[in-house]
Design an enzyme around this catalytic site. Structure first.
Site, PDB file in Angstrom:
ATOM      1  CB  CYS A   1      -1.102  -0.012   1.077  1.00  0.00           C
ATOM      2  SG  CYS A   1      -2.109  -1.194   1.122  1.00  0.00           S
TER       3      CYS A   1
ATOM      4  CB  CYS B   1      -0.052   0.216   7.763  1.00  0.00           C
ATOM      5  SG  CYS B   1      -1.831   0.280   7.221  1.00  0.00           S
TER       6      CYS B   1
END
Length: 441
Positions: free
Chosen positions: A105, A425
């Site tokens: 991500c 994250c």
């Protein structure tokens, strides 16, 4: 990220002997729920549209761009270096190098910091970074047995050899391998990690739904007020022109409460309503050395000051990256949490955000897990993701990092803040925090 509008302090965060790196502009095509208007396109089509949007908005001559870096997560096999294909499609010279990075991500964060490194090293003056994801169409593979048979069949010379191979194919060979949003090392899906994290920090279903509702409500308000200035329209071939994100849906607590757990059944607290949804989208950001930007007559939006990547245990602390990285980047910059005016954190799951806020605000967690004497503190919600986040705007894995950075820059300018902090994250437990200081224009 650290940003500035009215310089409240004399602290510039500049580094001796290192070029200042600035964000000139950033754009993204609308982020759409998978299976909607972008469903029949390919990833490089989306990335090309973001690049063209950036060129249109900045009027930067294509030949000034020294290098292009794109992030992506689930690769389209035909265009493995999607940065290159998108660049050629957007009319960049075939002499402009381009490469693609992947880091779950935070792929476009990695694309940006790769660009920062190139400029700081004196290799380049102008870099375009970006990211793309097309979750509407992901590669589905044959089973390994079937692949092996097909590859051997390709080399078979005689009809007898071919028939012999074909006769060995069994029905189970046809079972496809579907990609999953899961950790390879643990085989655990991200949703399961989020559910365990929420349970570990005692975060209720109610709190998660409330946070998700906040995200959608703030995103709707920002969209209605025209604050999402990074969105550029995209004329989808054979379809209408798309002008805005389509996943923003403020609901009610009652409606959200009716949904069943998505991962841990029947007692889990993570649902479709308090998780980010599968999204198609692309982003692009123009990064330059400060001297080059000013020489070309641009008014930069932010300095990119500092960044930190950390990595955690992919089983128990997969989504706690922001907690670990934030104190590190603040220390490097000589700032405290209270100096930060704007926070932009990636919202994978409401439970993940709330767990990070709790961990950041816990002396016990800092002492027992981080080897620190005291907590860094939790960002105040009035400075946190105030224009919505990934839960509402959507999360095309490879493209979100650039959205976070340009949103932080725009918010600093609008709110008259000085420093912004961006965190996300990522699978593998990594995170990056970007520092920047915005200009007093």
């Amino acid at each position: 990220s650290l940003f500035t509008v009215q310089p409240k302090t004399k602290k510039t965060l500049g580094k001796t002997g290192v070029k200042n790196v600035v964000v000139v502009e950033g754009v993204r095509i609308p982020f759409l729920q998978s299976g909607t208007s972008y469903a029949d396109l390919m990833p490089h089509d989306l990335a090309r549209a973001a690049l063209q949007g950036l060129l249109t908005r900045t009027s930067v001559p294509r030949d000034v761009v020294d290098y292009i870096v794109y992030g992506t997560v689930i690769q389209e096999v035909k265009t493995s270096n999607v940065a290159r294909e998108a660049a050629l499609g957007a009319g960049f010279s075939d002499k402009t190098p381009a490469h693609t990075v992947t880091m779950a991500c935070i792929s476009s964060n990695q694309a940006m910091t790769t660009g920062v490194g190139m400029i700081a090293a004196g290799q380049c003056d102008v870099v375009v970074a970006g990211g793309v994801e097309l979750m509407s169409d992901v590669p589905i593979r044959h089973s390994r047995k079937m692949r092996k048979t097909m590859l051997t069949l390709n080399r078979a010379k005689t009809l007898g050899q071919k028939l012999s191979l074909i006769s060995k194919i069994r029905p189970d060979y046809f079972a496809p391998e579907l990609p999953a949003v899961a950790e390879f090392s643990t085989s655990e899906t991200m949703g399961h990690s989020a559910d365990r994290l929420a349970a570990a920090f005692g975060i209720s279903r109610l709190e998660q739904d409330e946070y998700a509702l906040r995200s959608h409500t703030l995103a709707k308000k920002a969209q209605d007020e025209g604050l999402l200035q990074d969105v550029v329209p995209f004329k989808v071939p054979g379809r209408d022109t798309v002008t805005k994100d389509n996943g923003i849906r403020p609901s009610s607590m009652e409606q959200m409460g009716k949904l069943k757990p998505a991962f841990v059944k029947p007692y889990g607290t993570v649902t479709a309503a308090n998780s980010s949804f599968l999204t198609d989208g692309a982003s692009a950001i123009l990064i330059m050395s400060e001297e080059k930007a000013l020489a070309m007559g641009y008014k930069p939006k932010a300095y990119l000051r500092d960044f930190v990547y950390v990595s955690q245990d992919p089983k128990d602390q997969l989504l706690l990256g922001p907690t670990y990285a934030t104190p590190k980047v603040l220390e490097r910059a000589g700032l405290s949490l209270s100096d930060i005016d704007v926070f932009e954190f990636h919202e994978a799951f409401a439970g993940q955000i709330l767990a990070n806020l709790k961990a950041m605000d816990s002396d016990w967690f800092a002492q027992n897990y981080m080897g620190r004497k005291s907590k860094v503190g939790a960002p105040p919600l009035d400075k946190f993701n105030t224009w919505g986040g990934s839960l509402s705007l959507g999360h095309p894995f490879g493209a979100t990092g650039c959205r976070l950075v340009i949103t932080a820059a725009h918010r600093l300018k609008k709110e008259g803040g000085q420093y912004g902090l961006v965190a996300a994250c990522a699978a593998g437990g990594q995170v990056m925090v970007l520092g920047s200081s915005v200009f007093p224009w």
